[in-house]
Design a protein around this motif. Structure first.
Motif, PDB file in Angstrom:
ATOM      1  N   LEU A  17       0.835  -1.205   0.000  1.00 34.34           N
ATOM      2  CA  LEU A  17       0.000   0.000   0.000  1.00 34.34           C
ATOM      3  C   LEU A  17       0.870   1.255   0.000  1.00 34.34           C
ATOM      4  O   LEU A  17       0.634   2.194  -0.765  1.00 34.34           O
ATOM      5  CB  LEU A  17      -0.930  -0.002   1.216  1.00 34.34           C
ATOM      6  CG  LEU A  17      -2.163  -0.906   1.115  1.00 34.34           C
ATOM      7  CD1 LEU A  17      -2.782  -1.135   2.493  1.00 34.34           C
ATOM      8  CD2 LEU A  17      -3.208  -0.312   0.167  1.00 34.34           C
ATOM      9  N   ARG A  18       1.890   1.254   0.853  1.00 34.14           N
ATOM     10  CA  ARG A  18       2.796   2.403   0.900  1.00 34.14           C
ATOM     11  C   ARG A  18       3.546   2.560  -0.425  1.00 34.14           C
ATOM     12  O   ARG A  18       3.774   3.671  -0.897  1.00 34.14           O
ATOM     13  CB  ARG A  18       3.795   2.257   2.054  1.00 34.14           C
ATOM     14  CG  ARG A  18       3.172   2.397   3.433  1.00 34.14           C
ATOM     15  CD  ARG A  18       4.259   2.326   4.504  1.00 34.14           C
ATOM     16  NE  ARG A  18       5.175   3.447   4.397  1.00 34.14           N
ATOM     17  CZ  ARG A  18       4.998   4.632   4.995  1.00 34.14           C
ATOM     18  NH1 ARG A  18       3.939   4.826   5.760  1.00 34.14           N
ATOM     19  NH2 ARG A  18       5.869   5.589   4.843  1.00 34.14           N
ATOM     20  N   SER A  19       3.928   1.435  -1.036  1.00 31.76           N
ATOM     21  CA  SER A  19       4.627   1.479  -2.324  1.00 31.76           C
ATOM     22  C   SER A  19       3.764   2.130  -3.401  1.00 31.76           C
ATOM     23  O   SER A  19       4.294   2.740  -4.345  1.00 31.76           O
ATOM     24  CB  SER A  19       5.022   0.066  -2.762  1.00 31.76           C
ATOM     25  OG  SER A  19       5.931  -0.525  -1.870  1.00 31.76           O
ATOM     26  N   MET A  39      -1.273  -4.051  -8.489  1.00 36.71           N
ATOM     27  CA  MET A  39      -1.574  -5.474  -8.665  1.00 36.71           C
ATOM     28  C   MET A  39      -0.351  -6.301  -8.297  1.00 36.71           C
ATOM     29  O   MET A  39       0.755  -6.012  -8.736  1.00 36.71           O
ATOM     30  CB  MET A  39      -1.959  -5.742 -10.128  1.00 36.71           C
ATOM     31  CG  MET A  39      -2.241  -7.193 -10.455  1.00 36.71           C
ATOM     32  SD  MET A  39      -2.548  -7.391 -12.233  1.00 36.71           S
ATOM     33  CE  MET A  39      -3.896  -6.253 -12.462  1.00 36.71           C
ATOM     34  N   ILE A  40      -0.571  -7.329  -7.487  1.00 37.92           N
ATOM     35  CA  ILE A  40       0.524  -8.203  -7.068  1.00 37.92           C
ATOM     36  C   ILE A  40       0.381  -9.536  -7.775  1.00 37.92           C
ATOM     37  O   ILE A  40      -0.657 -10.202  -7.674  1.00 37.92           O
ATOM     38  CB  ILE A  40       0.525  -8.417  -5.538  1.00 37.92           C
ATOM     39  CG1 ILE A  40       0.824  -7.109  -4.814  1.00 37.92           C
ATOM     40  CG2 ILE A  40       1.577  -9.448  -5.133  1.00 37.92           C
ATOM     41  CD1 ILE A  40      -0.372  -6.282  -4.491  1.00 37.92           C
ATOM     42  N   ARG A  76       4.010  -0.392 -14.782  1.00 36.94           N
ATOM     43  CA  ARG A  76       5.396  -0.471 -14.323  1.00 36.94           C
ATOM     44  C   ARG A  76       5.442  -1.415 -13.132  1.00 36.94           C
ATOM     45  O   ARG A  76       4.425  -1.637 -12.477  1.00 36.94           O
ATOM     46  CB  ARG A  76       5.895   0.915 -13.937  1.00 36.94           C
ATOM     47  CG  ARG A  76       4.995   1.605 -12.913  1.00 36.94           C
ATOM     48  CD  ARG A  76       4.981   3.125 -13.092  1.00 36.94           C
ATOM     49  NE  ARG A  76       4.065   3.752 -12.133  1.00 36.94           N
ATOM     50  CZ  ARG A  76       2.774   3.997 -12.392  1.00 36.94           C
ATOM     51  NH1 ARG A  76       2.237   3.643 -13.567  1.00 36.94           N
ATOM     52  NH2 ARG A  76       2.009   4.590 -11.500  1.00 36.94           N
ATOM     53  N   ASN A  77       6.604  -1.960 -12.850  1.00 38.73           N
ATOM     54  CA  ASN A  77       6.666  -2.924 -11.747  1.00 38.73           C
ATOM     55  C   ASN A  77       7.855  -2.671 -10.842  1.00 38.73           C
ATOM     56  O   ASN A  77       8.862  -2.069 -11.232  1.00 38.73           O
ATOM     57  CB  ASN A  77       6.717  -4.363 -12.268  1.00 38.73           C
ATOM     58  CG  ASN A  77       7.949  -4.672 -13.079  1.00 38.73           C
ATOM     59  OD1 ASN A  77       7.951  -4.545 -14.298  1.00 38.73           O
ATOM     60  ND2 ASN A  77       9.018  -5.085 -12.403  1.00 38.73           N
ATOM     61  N   GLY A  78       7.721  -3.158  -9.598  1.00 36.88           N
ATOM     62  CA  GLY A  78       8.774  -3.046  -8.608  1.00 36.88           C
ATOM     63  C   GLY A  78       9.639  -4.295  -8.591  1.00 36.88           C
ATOM     64  O   GLY A  78       9.510  -5.171  -9.458  1.00 36.88           O
ATOM     65  N   GLU A 118       2.080  -1.456 -11.116  1.00 31.54           N
ATOM     66  CA  GLU A 118       1.252  -0.254 -10.951  1.00 31.54           C
ATOM     67  C   GLU A 118       0.860   0.311 -12.298  1.00 31.54           C
ATOM     68  O   GLU A 118       1.616   0.234 -13.268  1.00 31.54           O
ATOM     69  CB  GLU A 118       2.006   0.803 -10.155  1.00 31.54           C
ATOM     70  CG  GLU A 118       2.304   0.408  -8.712  1.00 31.54           C
ATOM     71  CD  GLU A 118       3.013   1.530  -7.968  1.00 31.54           C
ATOM     72  OE1 GLU A 118       2.340   2.516  -7.605  1.00 31.54           O
ATOM     73  OE2 GLU A 118       4.233   1.426  -7.766  1.00 31.54           O
ATOM     74  N   ALA A 119      -0.329   0.891 -12.340  1.00 32.29           N
ATOM     75  CA  ALA A 119      -0.818   1.526 -13.567  1.00 32.29           C
ATOM     76  C   ALA A 119      -1.694   2.700 -13.178  1.00 32.29           C
ATOM     77  O   ALA A 119      -2.213   2.788 -12.058  1.00 32.29           O
ATOM     78  CB  ALA A 119      -1.616   0.536 -14.411  1.00 32.29           C
ATOM     79  N   GLY A 120      -1.884   3.610 -14.143  1.00 31.44           N
ATOM     80  CA  GLY A 120      -2.796   4.714 -13.941  1.00 31.44           C
ATOM     81  C   GLY A 120      -2.118   5.989 -13.483  1.00 31.44           C
ATOM     82  O   GLY A 120      -0.899   6.039 -13.369  1.00 31.44           O
TER      83      GLY A 120
END
Length: 369
Positions: A180-182, A332-333, A349-351, A365-367
């Motif tokens: 959530l923080r990410s 999204m995980i 994009r992804n972590g 993440e998107a948007g």
């Protein structure tokens, strides 16, 4: 050892999320907290240890380094273990569990080292040794330096004390908080999880927004140490904040998931600001709020047999989000980049890869959509 003595306090977290936990620690007032492999370190006293366990949402465990010494052979380890001031931290009436790891040291037999340290504790302090001890000592012998830490948490900190009902492959609360923080969540945005399972993301977000203390409903190992001050710890606890309106929503196609989420939210004290509804992905409805964050942990990995069905599910999820969630951001995980791309969400994009449930997952993440 007194409350004013500064010790190294180590906050454990999944590798890859150290900086996220560091930022949380700094926001809570530990301005000099630094990322290290597998967690975060800062200097503090026992009240900091108590507050770290009580407040931090992303840490899985809090370890306190209580001392170190050099030992080049077992006899030296035995002698210096007996001189160590165990009574400054441990109580003689509380069972202790000892774990030893040895690397790059002349004392290479961890089992023999463990026996010597255990014998020193029982003969010098009088505390019993037990595999189920309430207090756990973590001893690391690295390059002939013996470092002794005490586990101040006890059970993993993801066990908040109010979740009884869980489904398959649940997301741990600590990991949910870090994700959530990410995503930039700060408690002011609406949250919606369309595959809410046992409600972890929704409940965690609601607790963060209301300023609830993560460990308010559970006990900790530090309560069984000689350094514990019950009044000092009680002074760190604060009452809950009353929420304003519904901002935290979850849905799931499974009746059991909705029942579990609702029960868990009630036990967590956030039932008034959370809402859970039965709905398949194809029927998910945008909450009647300002755009916020959709965060979801869809099925993936080896426990799902037919991956073709999963591609269809992810594509359907993406279509619904693009159609009805304009202005919302998405987190999204998943363990599979191909599945994430199947959503067709723009600007994804992804972590980094994060260990979860025996797999490596990533936050995509998107948007805003």
């Amino acid at each position: 050892m007194t409350d004013t003595d500064l010790m190294t306090i180590f906050l454990a977290c999944p590798p890859g999320l150290e900086d996220v936990l560091r930022d949380e620690a700094r926001e809570l007032g530990w301005a000099k907290a630094q990322s290290v492999p597998g967690g975060v370190e800062f200097e503090g006293g026992w009240p900091d240890v108590w507050r770290a366990n009580l407040e931090l949402r992303g840490a899985t465990r809090v370890l306190v380094r209580i001392g170190s010494f050099l030992a080049f052979h077992p006899a030296q380890l035995d002698k210096r273990s007996r001189k160590f001031n165990w009574g400054a931290v441990l109580r003689p009436d509380v069972p202790v569990r000892v774990e030893v790891v040895s690397k790059r040291s002349k004392i290479y037999h961890a089992g023999a080292a463990k026996q010597r340290i255990e014998r020193a504790i029982t003969e010098e302090l009088g505390a019993p040794i037990s595999a189920e001890g309430l207090v756990s000592l973590k001893v690391r012998i690295d390059d002939n330096v013996v470092t002794i830490s005490v586990d101040a948490s006890g059970e993993s900190l993801h066990k908040r004390g109010h979740k009884e009902a869980v489904g398959k492959a649940p997301m741990r609360e600590t990991l949910a908080a870090l994700f959530l923080r990410s995503c930039g969540y700060d408690g002011s945005q609406a949250i919606y999880d369309p595959m809410c399972g046992s409600g972890t993301f929704v409940i965690e977000a609601a607790e963060m927004a209301l300023g609830l203390q993560a460990g308010r409903a559970r006990g900790f190992a530090f309560e069984h140490l000689a350094t514990f001050d019950a009044d000092g710890y009680a002074a760190l606890k604060r009452p809950a904040v009353v929420g304003e309106g519904l901002r935290f929503f979850g849905s799931d196609r499974n009746d059991g998931a909705i029942a579990n989420s609702t029960a868990n939210a009630l036990r967590a004290g956030v039932s008034e600001v959370t809402s859970f509804q039965k709905a398949a992905v194809s029927d998910m409805a945008r909450p009647d709020t300002e755009p916020g964050l959709v965060i979801v942990n869809p099925p993936y990995g080896s426990r799902i047999g037919n991956k073709k069905l999963l591609f269809g599910l992810y594509a359907s999820l993406g279509e619904r989000l693009k159609a009805d969630f304009a202005g919302w951001r998405v987190g999204m995980i998943t363990s599979d980049t191909g599945l994430a791309r199947a959503t067709g969400l723009p600007g994804m994009r992804n972590g980094p890869p994060i260990p979860h449930g025996g797999l490596k997952v990533k936050l995509f993440e998107a948007g805003p959509l």
